[in-house]
Design a protein around this motif. Structure first.
Motif, short mmCIF file in Angstrom:
data_model
loop_
_atom_site.label_atom_id
_atom_site.label_comp_id
_atom_site.label_asym_id
_atom_site.label_seq_id
_atom_site.Cartn_x
_atom_site.Cartn_y
_atom_site.Cartn_z
N GLU A 294 62.80 7.79 50.91
CA GLU A 294 64.20 7.92 51.61
C GLU A 294 64.73 9.19 51.16
O GLU A 294 65.58 9.89 51.97
N ASP A 295 64.61 9.76 50.08
CA ASP A 295 65.06 10.96 49.70
C ASP A 295 64.25 12.09 50.59
O ASP A 295 65.11 13.09 50.88
N GLU A 296 62.95 11.81 50.98
CA GLU A 296 62.33 12.66 51.76
C GLU A 296 62.77 12.72 52.92
O GLU A 296 63.00 13.89 53.69
N TRP A 297 63.14 11.74 53.52
CA TRP A 297 63.69 11.56 54.87
C TRP A 297 65.14 12.42 55.01
O TRP A 297 65.42 13.03 55.83
N ASN A 298 65.92 12.11 54.07
CA ASN A 298 67.22 12.75 53.94
C ASN A 298 67.07 14.48 53.92
O ASN A 298 67.60 14.94 54.38
N SER A 299 65.94 14.73 52.91
CA SER A 299 65.98 16.01 52.68
C SER A 299 65.46 16.73 54.31
O SER A 299 65.70 18.09 54.52
N THR A 300 64.72 15.93 54.84
CA THR A 300 64.09 16.54 56.21
C THR A 300 65.27 16.78 56.99
O THR A 300 65.44 17.83 57.89
N PHE A 301 66.13 15.77 57.04
CA PHE A 301 67.29 15.58 58.06
C PHE A 301 68.08 17.07 57.67
O PHE A 301 68.56 17.73 58.56
N SER A 302 68.36 17.06 56.19
CA SER A 302 69.30 18.24 55.86
C SER A 302 68.70 19.46 56.21
O SER A 302 69.21 20.45 56.70
N LEU A 303 67.42 19.79 55.91
CA LEU A 303 66.61 20.98 56.36
C LEU A 303 66.46 21.25 57.68
O LEU A 303 66.76 22.31 58.19
N LEU A 304 66.22 20.13 58.58
CA LEU A 304 66.36 20.23 60.03
C LEU A 304 67.92 20.91 60.46
O LEU A 304 67.98 21.72 61.32
N GLN A 305 68.73 20.57 59.93
CA GLN A 305 69.91 21.31 60.25
C GLN A 305 70.28 22.64 59.88
O GLN A 305 70.68 23.57 60.75
N GLU A 306 69.51 23.00 58.96
CA GLU A 306 69.46 24.28 58.45
C GLU A 306 68.55 25.35 59.26
O GLU A 306 68.86 26.23 59.58
N VAL A 307 67.58 24.64 59.60
CA VAL A 307 66.62 25.30 60.52
C VAL A 307 67.17 25.55 61.87
O VAL A 307 66.93 26.61 62.82
N LYS A 308 67.98 24.56 62.33
CA LYS A 308 68.51 24.70 63.58
C LYS A 308 69.41 25.86 63.57
O LYS A 308 69.59 26.65 64.66
N THR A 309 70.42 25.91 62.72
CA THR A 309 71.41 27.17 62.50
C THR A 309 70.66 28.38 62.49
O THR A 309 70.84 29.25 63.09
N LEU A 310 69.35 28.53 61.69
CA LEU A 310 68.47 29.76 61.68
C LEU A 310 68.19 30.21 63.05
O LEU A 310 68.12 31.14 63.44
N LEU A 311 67.42 29.22 63.83
CA LEU A 311 66.59 29.45 64.86
C LEU A 311 67.96 29.63 65.93
O LEU A 311 67.62 30.63 66.82
N ASP A 312 68.98 29.20 66.00
CA ASP A 312 70.03 29.33 67.17
C ASP A 312 70.41 30.78 66.94
O ASP A 312 70.76 31.71 67.74
N GLU A 313 70.52 31.31 65.73
CA GLU A 313 70.98 32.76 65.26
C GLU A 313 69.94 33.61 65.83
O GLU A 313 70.16 34.62 66.08
N ILE B 221 59.86 29.64 55.22
CA ILE B 221 61.17 30.05 55.87
C ILE B 221 62.42 29.64 55.14
O ILE B 221 63.29 30.42 54.79
N LEU B 222 62.16 28.35 54.91
CA LEU B 222 63.33 27.48 54.43
C LEU B 222 62.67 26.62 53.52
O LEU B 222 61.87 25.71 53.74
N LYS B 223 63.74 26.23 52.29
CA LYS B 223 62.89 25.07 51.39
C LYS B 223 64.23 24.39 50.77
O LYS B 223 65.30 25.02 50.47
N ASN B 224 64.01 23.17 50.49
CA ASN B 224 64.92 22.42 49.65
C ASN B 224 64.09 21.69 48.43
O ASN B 224 62.74 21.72 48.43
N GLU B 225 64.76 20.60 47.83
CA GLU B 225 63.86 19.87 46.74
C GLU B 225 62.81 19.28 47.14
O GLU B 225 61.91 18.89 46.29
N ASN B 226 62.66 18.58 48.38
CA ASN B 226 61.62 17.65 48.89
C ASN B 226 60.68 18.28 49.89
O ASN B 226 59.76 17.65 50.49
N CYS B 227 61.19 19.55 50.74
CA CYS B 227 60.47 19.63 51.85
C CYS B 227 60.77 21.33 52.26
O CYS B 227 61.63 21.79 51.44
N MET B 228 59.90 21.75 53.03
CA MET B 228 60.04 23.24 53.48
C MET B 228 59.91 23.43 54.88
O MET B 228 58.99 22.52 55.48
N PHE B 229 60.39 24.46 55.54
CA PHE B 229 60.08 24.87 56.85
C PHE B 229 58.93 25.99 56.92
O PHE B 229 59.27 27.02 56.20
#
Length: 116
Positions: free
Chosen positions: A43-62, A7-15
């Protein structure tokens, strides 16, 4: 097993999501590189997970307008991990659910779970 959709993806992880009958809108954030559990993330994967989590929340809220969320990791079989690839559960929750208000500790805190 049903097909997972990215559904969503960044450089280190995906939803990822699969169609859900009960946990509508829920999915998993997983690292692209194999990591057995959350303690193996860089550490980069943790940061990417956090960043993607924020995007996921926005998407799911909508899309679903949930009343709350359960977000959590299971680590190792005793902790409930059945797929040995790190994954963060993101579960929208709704106040009209039968188990609304029951968080991830609800079953763990049950006296039937007491060690003997």
């Amino acid at each position: 097993m049903e097909e997972q959709e990215i559904i969503l993806k960044n450089e280190n992880c995906m939803f990822l999501q699969v169609p859900q009958e009960v946990l509508i809108g829920s999915g998993l954030i997983v690292p692209i590189v194999h990591r057995e559990n959350l303690f193996d993330l860089t550490e980069d994967e943790w940061n990417s997970t956090f960043s993607l989590l924020q995007e996921v929340k926005t998407l799911l809220d909508e899309r679903y307008n949930p009343d709350g969320y359960n977000v959590g990791w299971n680590s190792q079989p005793a902790g409930g991990q059945h797929i040995m690839h790190a994954h963060l559960h993101v579960i929208p929750r709704f106040k009209d659910e039968p188990f609304a208000g029951k968080g991830i500790r609800y079953w763990i805190k049950d006296t039937k779970n007491k060690r003997v």
